[in-house]
Design a protein around this motif. Structure first.
Motif, PDB file in Angstrom:
ATOM      1  N   MET A 110       0.845  -1.212   0.000  1.00 17.57           N
ATOM      2  CA  MET A 110       0.000   0.000   0.000  1.00 17.57           C
ATOM      3  C   MET A 110       0.872   1.250   0.000  1.00 17.57           C
ATOM      4  O   MET A 110       0.589   2.222  -0.716  1.00 17.57           O
ATOM      5  N   SER A 111       1.939   1.230   0.796  1.00 15.27           N
ATOM      6  CA  SER A 111       2.876   2.371   0.821  1.00 15.27           C
ATOM      7  C   SER A 111       3.428   2.622  -0.569  1.00 15.27           C
ATOM      8  O   SER A 111       3.475   3.773  -1.030  1.00 15.27           O
ATOM      9  N   ALA A 112       3.835   1.548  -1.240  1.00 15.47           N
ATOM     10  CA  ALA A 112       4.418   1.691  -2.574  1.00 15.47           C
ATOM     11  C   ALA A 112       3.398   2.307  -3.533  1.00 15.47           C
ATOM     12  O   ALA A 112       3.735   3.186  -4.332  1.00 15.47           O
ATOM     13  N   ALA A 113       2.138   1.858  -3.440  1.00 16.79           N
ATOM     14  CA  ALA A 113       1.091   2.405  -4.312  1.00 16.79           C
ATOM     15  C   ALA A 113       0.887   3.895  -4.037  1.00 16.79           C
ATOM     16  O   ALA A 113       0.705   4.694  -4.961  1.00 16.79           O
ATOM     17  N   CYS A 114       0.946   4.269  -2.765  1.00 15.67           N
ATOM     18  CA  CYS A 114       0.782   5.685  -2.403  1.00 15.67           C
ATOM     19  C   CYS A 114       1.951   6.505  -2.945  1.00 15.67           C
ATOM     20  O   CYS A 114       1.763   7.585  -3.512  1.00 15.67           O
ATOM     21  N   ARG A 115       3.149   5.985  -2.768  1.00 15.30           N
ATOM     22  CA  ARG A 115       4.341   6.712  -3.264  1.00 15.30           C
ATOM     23  C   ARG A 115       4.271   6.853  -4.774  1.00 15.30           C
ATOM     24  O   ARG A 115       4.552   7.919  -5.314  1.00 15.30           O
ATOM     25  N   ALA A 116       3.860   5.778  -5.445  1.00 10.07           N
ATOM     26  CA  ALA A 116       3.773   5.830  -6.908  1.00 10.07           C
ATOM     27  C   ALA A 116       2.744   6.874  -7.361  1.00 10.07           C
ATOM     28  O   ALA A 116       2.863   7.445  -8.436  1.00 10.07           O
ATOM     29  N   ALA A 117       1.739   7.096  -6.503  1.00 13.78           N
ATOM     30  CA  ALA A 117       0.718   8.090  -6.849  1.00 13.78           C
ATOM     31  C   ALA A 117       1.130   9.493  -6.411  1.00 13.78           C
ATOM     32  O   ALA A 117       0.350  10.445  -6.530  1.00 13.78           O
ATOM     33  N   GLY A 118       2.359   9.610  -5.851  1.00 11.82           N
ATOM     34  CA  GLY A 118       2.881  10.927  -5.532  1.00 11.82           C
ATOM     35  C   GLY A 118       2.852  11.308  -4.056  1.00 11.82           C
ATOM     36  O   GLY A 118       3.028  12.487  -3.712  1.00 11.82           O
ATOM     37  N   ALA A 119       2.650  10.321  -3.181  1.00  7.35           N
ATOM     38  CA  ALA A 119       2.604  10.628  -1.750  1.00  7.35           C
ATOM     39  C   ALA A 119       3.956  11.145  -1.284  1.00  7.35           C
ATOM     40  O   ALA A 119       4.999  10.620  -1.690  1.00  7.35           O
ATOM     41  N   GLY A 120       3.920  12.171  -0.468  1.00  6.73           N
ATOM     42  CA  GLY A 120       5.144  12.617   0.176  1.00  6.73           C
ATOM     43  C   GLY A 120       5.369  11.704   1.365  1.00  6.73           C
ATOM     44  O   GLY A 120       5.988  10.642   1.261  1.00  6.73           O
ATOM     45  N   GLU A 121       4.769  12.072   2.472  1.00  7.90           N
ATOM     46  CA  GLU A 121       4.939  11.299   3.691  1.00  7.90           C
ATOM     47  C   GLU A 121       4.003  10.082   3.717  1.00  7.90           C
ATOM     48  O   GLU A 121       2.826  10.205   3.380  1.00  7.90           O
ATOM     49  N   VAL A 122       4.526   8.927   4.074  1.00 11.81           N
ATOM     50  CA  VAL A 122       3.675   7.767   4.342  1.00 11.81           C
ATOM     51  C   VAL A 122       4.041   7.245   5.730  1.00 11.81           C
ATOM     52  O   VAL A 122       5.170   6.824   5.969  1.00 11.81           O
ATOM     53  N   PHE A 123       3.089   7.343   6.614  1.00 11.00           N
ATOM     54  CA  PHE A 123       3.339   6.938   8.003  1.00 11.00           C
ATOM     55  C   PHE A 123       2.664   5.602   8.252  1.00 11.00           C
ATOM     56  O   PHE A 123       1.509   5.400   7.883  1.00 11.00           O
ATOM     57  N   VAL A 124       3.401   4.686   8.857  1.00 12.60           N
ATOM     58  CA  VAL A 124       2.836   3.366   9.167  1.00 12.60           C
ATOM     59  C   VAL A 124       3.041   3.061  10.639  1.00 12.60           C
ATOM     60  O   VAL A 124       4.113   3.324  11.187  1.00 12.60           O
ATOM     61  N   THR A 125       2.011   2.553  11.262  1.00 11.32           N
ATOM     62  CA  THR A 125       2.182   2.130  12.655  1.00 11.32           C
ATOM     63  C   THR A 125       1.544   0.770  12.879  1.00 11.32           C
ATOM     64  O   THR A 125       0.497   0.472  12.307  1.00 11.32           O
ATOM     65  N   THR A 126       2.192  -0.026  13.699  1.00  7.46           N
ATOM     66  CA  THR A 126       1.599  -1.302  14.087  1.00  7.46           C
ATOM     67  C   THR A 126       1.049  -1.209  15.514  1.00  7.46           C
ATOM     68  O   THR A 126       0.552  -2.191  16.058  1.00  7.46           O
ATOM     69  N   ASP A 127       1.164  -0.009  16.082  1.00 10.79           N
ATOM     70  CA  ASP A 127       0.606   0.220  17.413  1.00 10.79           C
ATOM     71  C   ASP A 127      -0.895   0.478  17.269  1.00 10.79           C
ATOM     72  O   ASP A 127      -1.314   1.422  16.589  1.00 10.79           O
ATOM     73  N   ALA A 128      -1.679  -0.382  17.872  1.00 14.40           N
ATOM     74  CA  ALA A 128      -3.134  -0.325  17.677  1.00 14.40           C
ATOM     75  C   ALA A 128      -3.709   1.009  18.146  1.00 14.40           C
ATOM     76  O   ALA A 128      -4.559   1.602  17.473  1.00 14.40           O
ATOM     77  N   ASP A 129      -3.255   1.502  19.291  1.00 13.44           N
ATOM     78  CA  ASP A 129      -3.805   2.755  19.816  1.00 13.44           C
ATOM     79  C   ASP A 129      -3.464   3.931  18.904  1.00 13.44           C
ATOM     80  O   ASP A 129      -4.306   4.794  18.636  1.00 13.44           O
ATOM     81  N   GLU A 130      -2.214   3.920  18.430  1.00  8.08           N
ATOM     82  CA  GLU A 130      -1.792   4.989  17.531  1.00  8.08           C
ATOM     83  C   GLU A 130      -2.608   4.937  16.239  1.00  8.08           C
ATOM     84  O   GLU A 130      -3.070   5.959  15.735  1.00  8.08           O
ATOM     85  N   GLY A 131      -2.803   3.730  15.722  1.00  7.17           N
ATOM     86  CA  GLY A 131      -3.608   3.563  14.511  1.00  7.17           C
ATOM     87  C   GLY A 131      -5.020   4.070  14.722  1.00  7.17           C
ATOM     88  O   GLY A 131      -5.584   4.785  13.881  1.00  7.17           O
ATOM     89  N   GLU A 132      -5.583   3.762  15.875  1.00  7.61           N
ATOM     90  CA  GLU A 132      -6.948   4.162  16.188  1.00  7.61           C
ATOM     91  C   GLU A 132      -7.094   5.688  16.206  1.00  7.61           C
ATOM     92  O   GLU A 132      -8.154   6.218  15.843  1.00  7.61           O
ATOM     93  N   LEU A 133      -6.022   6.391  16.594  1.00  9.02           N
ATOM     94  CA  LEU A 133      -6.059   7.851  16.585  1.00  9.02           C
ATOM     95  C   LEU A 133      -6.375   8.386  15.190  1.00  9.02           C
ATOM     96  O   LEU A 133      -7.149   9.329  15.021  1.00  9.02           O
ATOM     97  N   PHE A 134      -5.758   7.759  14.179  1.00  9.53           N
ATOM     98  CA  PHE A 134      -5.987   8.239  12.809  1.00  9.53           C
ATOM     99  C   PHE A 134      -7.390   7.871  12.314  1.00  9.53           C
ATOM    100  O   PHE A 134      -8.012   8.628  11.589  1.00  9.53           O
ATOM    101  N   VAL A 135      -7.850   6.714  12.751  1.00  6.81           N
ATOM    102  CA  VAL A 135      -9.225   6.346  12.390  1.00  6.81           C
ATOM    103  C   VAL A 135     -10.192   7.321  13.053  1.00  6.81           C
ATOM    104  O   VAL A 135     -11.173   7.757  12.443  1.00  6.81           O
ATOM    105  N   GLN A 136      -9.874   7.683  14.292  1.00  3.31           N
ATOM    106  CA  GLN A 136     -10.723   8.665  14.983  1.00  3.31           C
ATOM    107  C   GLN A 136     -10.688  10.019  14.257  1.00  3.31           C
ATOM    108  O   GLN A 136     -11.703  10.697  14.159  1.00  3.31           O
ATOM    109  N   ALA A 137      -9.510  10.375  13.756  1.00  2.00           N
ATOM    110  CA  ALA A 137      -9.409  11.623  12.982  1.00  2.00           C
ATOM    111  C   ALA A 137     -10.373  11.564  11.808  1.00  2.00           C
ATOM    112  O   ALA A 137     -11.116  12.503  11.532  1.00  2.00           O
ATOM    113  N   ARG A 138     -10.386  10.419  11.126  1.00  2.00           N
ATOM    114  CA  ARG A 138     -11.297  10.247  10.000  1.00  2.00           C
ATOM    115  C   ARG A 138     -12.756  10.336  10.460  1.00  2.00           C
ATOM    116  O   ARG A 138     -13.580  11.007   9.848  1.00  2.00           O
ATOM    117  N   ARG A 139     -13.061   9.661  11.574  1.00  2.00           N
ATOM    118  CA  ARG A 139     -14.442   9.691  12.070  1.00  2.00           C
ATOM    119  C   ARG A 139     -14.831  11.087  12.567  1.00  2.00           C
ATOM    120  O   ARG A 139     -16.011  11.407  12.664  1.00  2.00           O
TER     121      ARG A 139
END
Lengths: 453, 453
Positions: free
Chosen positions: A291-320
């Motif tokens: 997925m990161s590679a697809a984002c970069r290929a589409a021109g993404a600057g920053e791609v942030f990845v986390t395997t920390d569930a709580d940290e991930g949930e923060l971004f989902v909450q941002a979306r919600r």
């Protein structure tokens, strides 16, 4: 004895509410439909028998019945009708999980989150997750065939409905389906009731399929230069991967969230893509890397990845949080248009042009993996001229979606606020077919009149 | 001009077949329904326009139309009706894959295997896989809401139908759904036509959802002492895992296959469980190990696991070979009953008792993970007494399934051979509701009369 007295007498004390003040809150769902009427009474049913009594009474007196769940609908599907009944299922909240059959037997007023929680106690999962899952009811989910964030991998409400008890327009209670997983005996009446928005019957019990709980392994957040670039990334990702979430926020959405609750989102990004993978074990890492590679290929600057569930949930909450954050800027008219996934950029462009033409702010969030977008039309409070422009934009966005082979509603339902555009999407012949089915099941036209049709 | 001449004249040369010999093969599907009639003519439609012409003609003359795909149906859903039309879609076989939208736009006569192959060229997959996938058509799959072996993880046909073109009973062509993934605009008419067995309309085009191809990583074969023990293993496996296949063969099935084509199956086993995992990477090993443990806990002696795809396929072929292998022993009456998964052992017991009572051999294979079984009633050729006993057993098995909260058909459809038991499963009120929908869509009753209802 007048009709209302007859109703009050036929049901236990407290079930029929006629007091004007108490009725008031049952007139609207969250769409705040200005055309909502004033009902004669509200029936707060406690069981299927009381639902039957109320519907039979309405049939006898030829009066409208508007079924209602938690009232979180966004299309006016539960707007009250003058002189009719509101039939609220909010008191019917029982949930029984059968872990061996892997089903939840649920009354319609049970909240989505409570079904999820009951399933989780047995290591099971009820996937459909509308953004409102903490406050919306399963009955409403069934009525609208609700979607959510996990649909991109796990499907929508109809995919989980194995059985329904439905009270028909004449008060007959029918049981459709059951706890068996595969069943093709007879017509697919079960599926016909899902998404029928209270126009064909009143659901009094649902048997929902559960699956083993899945664990989200990683969350990815990518900043893309434009919504078009983000949509390209989405198409590329779907081509070979099955992420468990694939959501998109445009720049105005990002900025609204960051203004509402600062969390360091990149407000210069044209779009933020929030994706998750629940692929098991090492496959999760591989999926997120792809997925990161697809984002970069589409021109993404920053791609942030986390395997920390709580940290991930923060971004989902941002979306919600987009909707409440944008709501700070004014009243919202919430759109729900969808297109085939590759046409997302065209839809986003069309919405931008409509916003410009009408001098409106219309942030867009999207269940991008499904091609389902929520343009959020902002109406500055008290600005009546803007309100009129917003109404025009609301209609134009639906027609823009139709022109792109899309739909006026991906998950909220047609209700009353979108029905003007339904014929343009379905065409005359499908409208006539719809009418024939409606007439066959509700010849008097008492079930949620004015909704959908 | 008589009616038939009018039909012949209104369609291109070669489309209408009236020659007795050539008509003969269109009278039956694979159920060899002895009550199949003789049609007036067979229309071998080449496009939707010709389907409309034929249906309009039939409506005008009030004559029955039996739509037909590849003729592989197992419930007499395509048995011809005396004096009517057989409308075969076998010449409409176009398949167009849109890899960006991830859909296949398919004419109804296209074979399931050809849709799979067309998708595979783009790295995509059309999951539903009836055992007859090499010879059955997508139109028939849609008509019966066909299942298959991968349903346990990937669902059935209806889960993949995004759009349908349908010719209605008056000849009107309607387009339902499209290439968008989520769409809740209007009633779920799309889903109503799936599984309607040609009684509501004739499908002339289907838009089927495709997903990224999955790779089967491992196959497990476990020998269990009894079918009951095997069913326990199935329940335990489903509780926490999502295998991509979970199939069961009982001892008579194992022995028939081994006799038909020896491959070293354990003929002393009470049941053989064949499972596959397509979990990615190391998760596959973990999933197979957990399945092994569940089988051992249920009393499995030998548990064989292979990650060699060809070797795994051999065992799947053994499972698929049950029907031809048992067919060597006599004529088959193929059952298709299903129950909630935990009730599988009770169903298997009930079938065994029925077999004993009627002095019949009834091997059982099952899509066990879905609770869907195929008891194969063997009728020694030329034994008329056994044939009568088999007919009785066929009915009794359906009623045994109903008594266990099950269904008379999990994936084959009701057609004509199972319709006697439908009212017992659905009940009077649901039958009446079914009739209302049928009458609304086909008031003259010309579409596949005698099927389902």
């Amino acid at each position: 004895m007048d009709a209302l007295a007859e109703l009050v007498e036929s049901l236990p004390a407290g079930v029929v509410v006629t007091d004007g003040d108490r009725i008031e809150k049952y007139r609207w769902d969250r769409s705040q439909d200005p055309h909502a009427g004033t009902p004669l009474a509200v029936v707060r049913a406690e069981d299927a028998g009381q639902v039957q009594t109320a519907v039979r009474w309405a049939a006898r007196h030829d009066l409208p019945v508007v079924p209602r769940g938690a009232g979180t609908g966004l299309s006016g599907g539960a707007s009250a009708v003058d002189g009719g009944l509101v039939l609220t299922l909010e008191r019917m909240t029982a949930i029984e999980v059968d872990p061996v059959c892997q089903v939840a037997v649920v009354e319609p007023g049970a909240l989505n989150k409570d079904v999820k929680a009951a399933a989780a106690k047995h290591g099971l999962w009820y996937p459909p997750d509308p953004s409102s899952y903490e406050i919306c009811s399963i009955g409403g989910n069934v009525a609208t065939n609700a979607g959510g964030l996990c649909c991109v991998k796990y499907g929508v409400t109809t995919d989980y409905v194995l059985g329904l008890d439905v009270v028909l327009a004449d008060g007959t209670l029918v049981t459709l389906g059951g706890t068996r997983i595969k069943d093709v005996a007879g017509l697919s009446l079960l599926k016909l009731f899902v998404g029928s928005e209270g126009t064909l019957g009143v659901v009094t019990r649902a048997i929902m399929r559960l699956v083993p709980a899945q664990v989200v392994g990683a969350t990815l957040v990518a900043a893309l230069p434009t919504m078009t670039a983000a949509a390209e990334a989405v198409v590329a990702i779907r081509r070979s991967l099955r992420p468990s979430m694939l959501e998109l926020m445009d720049q105005p959405s990002i900025r609204a969230v960051e203004a509402h609750r600062p969390m360091g989102l990149d407000t210069s990004a044209g779009a933020l893509l929030v994706a998750q993978s629940d692929a098991p074990g090492s496959a999760c890492t591989a999926e997120v890397e792809a997925m990161s590679a697809a984002c970069r290929a589409a021109g993404a600057g920053e791609v942030f990845v986390t395997t920390d569930a709580d940290e991930g949930e923060l971004f989902v909450q941002a979306r919600r949080m987009v909707i409440p954050a944008v709501e700070v800027l004014g009243e919202l008219m919430l759109e729900d248009v969808g297109v085939p996934v590759p046409r997302l950029p065209e839809l986003v462009d069309a919405v931008a042009r409509i916003a410009e033409r009408h001098d409106l702010l219309i942030p867009v969030v999207a269940h991008a993996g499904d091609g389902n977008t929520h343009p959020l039309i902002v109406v500055p409070r008290g600005d009546d001229a803007a309100k009129l422009r917003a109404l025009a934009a609301f209609e134009e966005i639906m027609h823009a979606a139709i022109a792109l082979d899309g739909t006026i509603t991906g998950e909220h339902g047609v209700g009353r606020t979108k029905k003007s555009a339904l014929p343009a999407q379905l065409g005359e012949d499908v409208m006539a077919l719809t009418r024939r089915v409606k007439d066959a099941l509700d010849p008097q036209g008492i079930l949620n009149p004015g909704a959908v049709l």
